[in-house]
Design a protein around this motif. Structure first.
Motif, PDB file in Angstrom:
ATOM      1  N   LEU A   8       0.824  -1.210   0.000  1.00  0.00           N
ATOM      2  CA  LEU A   8       0.000   0.000   0.000  1.00  0.00           C
ATOM      3  C   LEU A   8       0.859   1.262   0.000  1.00  0.00           C
ATOM      4  CD1 LEU A   8      -2.858  -0.962   2.483  1.00  0.00           C
ATOM      5  CD2 LEU A   8      -3.052  -0.595   0.019  1.00  0.00           C
ATOM      6  N   LEU A   9       1.939   1.257   0.773  1.00  0.00           N
ATOM      7  CA  LEU A   9       2.792   2.435   0.822  1.00  0.00           C
ATOM      8  C   LEU A   9       3.573   2.600  -0.487  1.00  0.00           C
ATOM      9  CD1 LEU A   9       3.097   4.662   2.818  1.00  0.00           C
ATOM     10  CD2 LEU A   9       4.991   3.454   3.862  1.00  0.00           C
ATOM     11  N   ILE A  10       4.000   1.493  -1.087  1.00  0.00           N
ATOM     12  CA  ILE A  10       4.653   1.559  -2.395  1.00  0.00           C
ATOM     13  C   ILE A  10       3.681   2.134  -3.425  1.00  0.00           C
ATOM     14  CG2 ILE A  10       5.559   0.161  -4.304  1.00  0.00           C
ATOM     15  CD1 ILE A  10       6.698  -1.744  -2.107  1.00  0.00           C
ATOM     16  N   ALA A  11       2.445   1.676  -3.409  1.00  0.00           N
ATOM     17  CA  ALA A  11       1.437   2.185  -4.350  1.00  0.00           C
ATOM     18  C   ALA A  11       1.196   3.675  -4.140  1.00  0.00           C
ATOM     19  CB  ALA A  11       0.136   1.398  -4.198  1.00  0.00           C
ATOM     20  N   THR A  12       1.182   4.115  -2.892  1.00  0.00           N
ATOM     21  CA  THR A  12       1.017   5.539  -2.599  1.00  0.00           C
ATOM     22  C   THR A  12       2.167   6.342  -3.202  1.00  0.00           C
ATOM     23  OG1 THR A  12      -0.172   5.070  -0.553  1.00  0.00           O
ATOM     24  CG2 THR A  12       0.813   7.249  -0.745  1.00  0.00           C
ATOM     25  N   GLY A  13       3.379   5.820  -3.085  1.00  0.00           N
ATOM     26  CA  GLY A  13       4.536   6.497  -3.674  1.00  0.00           C
ATOM     27  C   GLY A  13       4.463   6.560  -5.184  1.00  0.00           C
ATOM     28  N   VAL A  14       4.041   5.465  -5.806  1.00  0.00           N
ATOM     29  CA  VAL A  14       3.923   5.434  -7.274  1.00  0.00           C
ATOM     30  C   VAL A  14       2.859   6.432  -7.739  1.00  0.00           C
ATOM     31  CG1 VAL A  14       3.238   3.984  -9.228  1.00  0.00           C
ATOM     32  CG2 VAL A  14       4.818   3.093  -7.504  1.00  0.00           C
ATOM     33  N   VAL A  15       1.736   6.489  -7.031  1.00  0.00           N
ATOM     34  CA  VAL A  15       0.686   7.461  -7.370  1.00  0.00           C
ATOM     35  C   VAL A  15       1.234   8.882  -7.220  1.00  0.00           C
ATOM     36  CG1 VAL A  15      -1.537   8.413  -6.604  1.00  0.00           C
ATOM     37  CG2 VAL A  15      -1.257   5.947  -6.873  1.00  0.00           C
ATOM     38  N   PHE A  62       8.193   7.395  -0.112  1.00  0.00           N
ATOM     39  CA  PHE A  62       7.135   6.446   0.245  1.00  0.00           C
ATOM     40  C   PHE A  62       7.426   5.062  -0.341  1.00  0.00           C
ATOM     41  CE2 PHE A  62       4.045  10.161   0.786  1.00  0.00           C
ATOM     42  CZ  PHE A  62       4.103  10.094   2.163  1.00  0.00           C
ATOM     43  N   VAL A  63       7.933   5.027  -1.560  1.00  0.00           N
ATOM     44  CA  VAL A  63       8.281   3.734  -2.180  1.00  0.00           C
ATOM     45  C   VAL A  63       9.364   3.046  -1.352  1.00  0.00           C
ATOM     46  CG1 VAL A  63       9.327   2.630  -4.187  1.00  0.00           C
ATOM     47  CG2 VAL A  63       7.549   4.355  -4.518  1.00  0.00           C
ATOM     48  N   LEU A  64      10.403   3.778  -0.980  1.00  0.00           N
ATOM     49  CA  LEU A  64      11.487   3.183  -0.186  1.00  0.00           C
ATOM     50  C   LEU A  64      10.994   2.696   1.172  1.00  0.00           C
ATOM     51  CD1 LEU A  64      14.403   5.655  -0.978  1.00  0.00           C
ATOM     52  CD2 LEU A  64      14.237   3.249  -1.652  1.00  0.00           C
ATOM     53  N   LEU A  65      10.184   3.492   1.848  1.00  0.00           N
ATOM     54  CA  LEU A  65       9.630   3.070   3.133  1.00  0.00           C
ATOM     55  C   LEU A  65       8.736   1.852   2.951  1.00  0.00           C
ATOM     56  CD1 LEU A  65       9.308   3.533   6.169  1.00  0.00           C
ATOM     57  CD2 LEU A  65       7.456   5.128   5.644  1.00  0.00           C
ATOM     58  N   GLY A  66       7.933   1.857   1.903  1.00  0.00           N
ATOM     59  CA  GLY A  66       7.073   0.711   1.615  1.00  0.00           C
ATOM     60  C   GLY A  66       7.875  -0.546   1.331  1.00  0.00           C
ATOM     61  N   MET A  67       8.993  -0.402   0.621  1.00  0.00           N
ATOM     62  CA  MET A  67       9.848  -1.558   0.341  1.00  0.00           C
ATOM     63  C   MET A  67      10.441  -2.116   1.638  1.00  0.00           C
ATOM     64  SD  MET A  67      11.658  -0.153  -3.165  1.00  0.00           S
ATOM     65  CE  MET A  67      13.038  -1.240  -3.059  1.00  0.00           C
ATOM     66  N   ALA A  68      10.856  -1.235   2.531  1.00  0.00           N
ATOM     67  CA  ALA A  68      11.418  -1.681   3.807  1.00  0.00           C
ATOM     68  C   ALA A  68      10.354  -2.400   4.640  1.00  0.00           C
ATOM     69  CB  ALA A  68      11.978  -0.488   4.581  1.00  0.00           C
ATOM     70  N   ILE A  69       9.148  -1.839   4.688  1.00  0.00           N
ATOM     71  CA  ILE A  69       8.064  -2.472   5.436  1.00  0.00           C
ATOM     72  C   ILE A  69       7.709  -3.815   4.809  1.00  0.00           C
ATOM     73  CG2 ILE A  69       5.607  -2.282   6.023  1.00  0.00           C
ATOM     74  CD1 ILE A  69       6.088   0.753   6.324  1.00  0.00           C
ATOM     75  N   TYR A  70       7.674  -3.866   3.499  1.00  0.00           N
ATOM     76  CA  TYR A  70       7.370  -5.115   2.800  1.00  0.00           C
ATOM     77  C   TYR A  70       8.401  -6.193   3.142  1.00  0.00           C
ATOM     78  CZ  TYR A  70       6.423  -8.385  -0.986  1.00  0.00           C
ATOM     79  OH  TYR A  70       6.125  -9.524  -1.703  1.00  0.00           O
ATOM     80  N   GLU A  71       9.670  -5.829   3.133  1.00  0.00           N
ATOM     81  CA  GLU A  71      10.725  -6.796   3.465  1.00  0.00           C
ATOM     82  C   GLU A  71      10.565  -7.314   4.897  1.00  0.00           C
ATOM     83  OE1 GLU A  71      13.149  -8.223   1.618  1.00  0.00           O
ATOM     84  OE2 GLU A  71      12.327  -7.205  -0.142  1.00  0.00           O
ATOM     85  N   ILE A  72      10.250  -6.427   5.815  1.00  0.00           N
ATOM     86  CA  ILE A  72      10.034  -6.850   7.206  1.00  0.00           C
ATOM     87  C   ILE A  72       8.839  -7.788   7.282  1.00  0.00           C
ATOM     88  CG2 ILE A  72       9.375  -6.083   9.530  1.00  0.00           C
ATOM     89  CD1 ILE A  72      10.930  -3.460   8.911  1.00  0.00           C
ATOM     90  N   GLU A  73       7.752  -7.425   6.593  1.00  0.00           N
ATOM     91  CA  GLU A  73       6.553  -8.269   6.603  1.00  0.00           C
ATOM     92  C   GLU A  73       6.834  -9.645   6.029  1.00  0.00           C
ATOM     93  OE1 GLU A  73       2.624  -5.606   6.113  1.00  0.00           O
ATOM     94  OE2 GLU A  73       4.059  -5.349   4.476  1.00  0.00           O
ATOM     95  N   THR A 104      -5.158  13.068   3.842  1.00  0.00           N
ATOM     96  CA  THR A 104      -6.439  12.609   4.365  1.00  0.00           C
ATOM     97  C   THR A 104      -6.893  11.330   3.679  1.00  0.00           C
ATOM     98  OG1 THR A 104      -7.010  14.930   4.717  1.00  0.00           O
ATOM     99  CG2 THR A 104      -8.808  13.356   4.839  1.00  0.00           C
ATOM    100  N   VAL A 105      -6.655  11.223   2.386  1.00  0.00           N
ATOM    101  CA  VAL A 105      -7.152  10.096   1.602  1.00  0.00           C
ATOM    102  C   VAL A 105      -6.256   8.868   1.704  1.00  0.00           C
ATOM    103  CG1 VAL A 105      -7.734   9.344  -0.735  1.00  0.00           C
ATOM    104  CG2 VAL A 105      -8.311  11.659  -0.003  1.00  0.00           C
ATOM    105  N   PHE A 106      -4.937   9.068   1.701  1.00  0.00           N
ATOM    106  CA  PHE A 106      -4.011   7.930   1.649  1.00  0.00           C
ATOM    107  C   PHE A 106      -3.274   7.675   2.957  1.00  0.00           C
ATOM    108  CE2 PHE A 106      -4.134   9.188  -2.893  1.00  0.00           C
ATOM    109  CZ  PHE A 106      -4.577   7.988  -3.418  1.00  0.00           C
TER     110      PHE A 106
END
Length: 118
Positions: A8-15, A62-73, A104-106
């Motif tokens: 979700l965080l990676i998608a937010t960064g891409v958007v 956001f993409v980098l943070l999302g990648m880090a969270i994804y790796e942890i998950e 507010t949205v993301f």
């Protein structure tokens, strides 16, 4: 749901990146930047150029943070609660300053989802 917070965080960064480079939004600003040197382009007095700059800068973060969270998950490790708290603070501050925005949205919903799913 394994990996969902990171995705979700990676998608937010891409958007964010797509929005920043969209011809309908900030493309004219980037064309203007490219016609001059990129040094010292973003001035605090220009809301539009600041927005273009921050949209493009925040997306990869956001993409980098999302990648880090994804790796942890995916490794099965526990997700740090501090990341959820930080996202919540970012979302609340951003939504307060700009209520009709992606904060507010993301970011707020993602932060709450992150914290309540721990």
């Amino acid at each position: 749901m394994v990996g969902l917070h990171g995705i979700l965080l990676i998608a937010t960064g891409v958007v964010h990146i797509a929005f920043a480079l969209s011809p309908a939004v900030y493309w004219k600003d980037w064309i203007g930047f490219s016609k001059r040197t990129f040094w010292n382009q973003v001035l605090i007095t220009s809301d539009r150029s600041m927005a273009a700059f921050w949209f493009l800068l925040a997306g990869p973060l956001f993409v980098l943070l999302g990648m880090a969270i994804y790796e942890i998950e995916m490794s099965g490790g526990p997700l740090p609660k501090s990341i959820g708290v930080g996202l919540l603070m970012l979302g609340v501050g951003g939504a307060f300053m700009s209520p009709k925005s992606g904060f507010t949205v993301f970011i707020l919903p993602q932060a709450l989802f992150y914290l309540f799913s721990m």
